[in-house]
Design a protein around this motif. Sequence first.
Motif, PDB file in Angstrom:
ATOM      1  N   SER A  19      56.779  35.809  43.277  1.00 25.05           N
ATOM      2  CA  SER A  19      57.493  34.774  42.507  1.00 25.05           C
ATOM      3  C   SER A  19      58.902  35.258  42.202  1.00 25.05           C
ATOM      4  CB  SER A  19      56.728  34.457  41.226  1.00 25.05           C
ATOM      5  OG  SER A  19      56.670  35.588  40.408  1.00 25.05           O
ATOM      6  N   SER A  24      48.061  37.325  43.380  1.00 21.78           N
ATOM      7  CA  SER A  24      47.009  36.804  44.271  1.00 21.78           C
ATOM      8  C   SER A  24      46.327  37.886  45.116  1.00 21.78           C
ATOM      9  CB  SER A  24      47.547  35.674  45.157  1.00 21.78           C
ATOM     10  OG  SER A  24      48.841  35.947  45.605  1.00 21.78           O
ATOM     11  N   ASN A  61      53.489  32.569  54.581  1.00 23.14           N
ATOM     12  CA  ASN A  61      54.161  32.029  53.403  1.00 23.14           C
ATOM     13  C   ASN A  61      54.147  33.065  52.276  1.00 23.14           C
ATOM     14  OD1 ASN A  61      55.169  30.533  51.298  1.00 23.14           O
ATOM     15  ND2 ASN A  61      53.225  29.428  50.969  1.00 23.14           N
ATOM     16  N   TYR A  87      55.660  33.119  49.663  1.00 23.12           N
ATOM     17  CA  TYR A  87      55.740  32.530  48.309  1.00 23.12           C
ATOM     18  C   TYR A  87      54.356  32.336  47.690  1.00 23.12           C
ATOM     19  CZ  TYR A  87      60.614  32.186  49.391  1.00 23.12           C
ATOM     20  OH  TYR A  87      61.907  32.529  49.722  1.00 23.12           O
ATOM     21  N   SER A  88      53.311  32.494  48.504  1.00 24.60           N
ATOM     22  CA  SER A  88      51.967  32.469  47.930  1.00 24.60           C
ATOM     23  C   SER A  88      51.624  33.822  47.291  1.00 24.60           C
ATOM     24  CB  SER A  88      50.931  32.131  49.009  1.00 24.60           C
ATOM     25  OG  SER A  88      50.902  33.150  49.989  1.00 24.60           O
ATOM     26  N   LYS A 107      52.629  37.344  42.223  1.00 27.03           N
ATOM     27  CA  LYS A 107      51.889  36.190  41.701  1.00 27.03           C
ATOM     28  C   LYS A 107      50.483  36.594  41.286  1.00 27.03           C
ATOM     29  CE  LYS A 107      53.650  31.779  43.065  1.00 27.03           C
ATOM     30  NZ  LYS A 107      53.866  30.897  44.205  1.00 27.03           N
TER      31      LYS A 107
END
Length: 335
Positions: free
Chosen positions: A79, A106, A73, A75-76, A104
């Motif tokens: 953005s 992360s 994923n 999208y984690s 993002k």
Amino acid sequence: MQEFNTKILKPTKKNIELASQELKGGNLVGMPTETVYGLAANAFSEEAVSKIFIAKNRPQDNPLIVHVHKNYNIYSLVSDVSPMAKKLLNAFTPGPITLVFKSKGSVCESVSKGLGTIAIRIPEHKVAQKLLKTCNLPIAAPSANISSRMSATNAKAVFEELNGKLPIILDGKSSKIGIESTVVDVTGEYPIILRPGKITQNMIERVVNQVTEKTVYEKNQKVVSPGVKYKHYLPSVPVYVAKEGEYEEANKVYNSLKAKNLNPIIVCLKNEKKHFKNNQVAVIGANSISLAKNLYSFLRKLEKEYSHIIIMSVNNQGFGLSVMNRINKMHTFIE
Ligand code: TXA
Ligand code: MG
């Protein structure tokens, strides 16, 4: 830094599991991809990523590409994915393309180097996919070479560059493409090519139905990949890049080196061999596709045997432009 007894391992299920354990434990792994081999580390771990910079002697401000498996994923990690970026993702991944998104935040700091962006690659190579799937982590991986050197396109070349600095190199045979992925900034209105590669400007424009901006190979660069300013792709002996079709120029350089008792070689395509008479020649392939595939492995062999490498330019269009982007950066002497 810890010394390892570096092993080249066949990509069996067991060995991929071992490599995944090393990644989870914060160590580096040699990972095959269809472009070039990567030096892989867990992108969530500051400590693991710092080992990449030490092993490669990589400039501290140069960000890393994050690799994920095809069902990860993303999208984690990213953005603001625009419709244009989605089109490129659908058309070209998994494959030899890297897309730069807004981050993002992360993954750890030293992956993005404070740019606020993150470069994502979903490689197609089966072994890379299996490794990425097994560890299920985002994996930071630059090309598996000492900084400023040529990338490695087989397990043995990774070993020669980085022996002792990592426990495992997975053997995924020779990289099919042979030069690094196309890097495209997709944070704006239209795609900007930061580094040309197998996925060409034309291919990108056809998919997004708009004109892309190419920056790496033009003077007025708007967006620059930090990596672009450093020396790159260098063999250990001097390289002379002769212009396309300038056989006399190549022969002249060759002869003047010979006259100094040096031991040069000319690298050219199959149909060019006839222009070099009795001079020492290495035929690298028939076209820009085989030139790219063989480029780094050929030069790694020739740098051990010859004092100077003279290489013929190919037509600077389409994929030829991407290959010439690398070759032009090797030019280190003028006769
Ligand atoms: O084919 C490839 O891309 C290989 C394989 C292993 O995936 N990787 C590779 O990584 O060539 P590296 O580190 O040698 O080159 C990555 C390039 C560098 O020029 C770097 O500056 C740029 O991508 N880059 C990485 N993250 C970026 C970002 N957030 N924004 C702009 N450029 C970025
Ligand atoms: Mg590199």
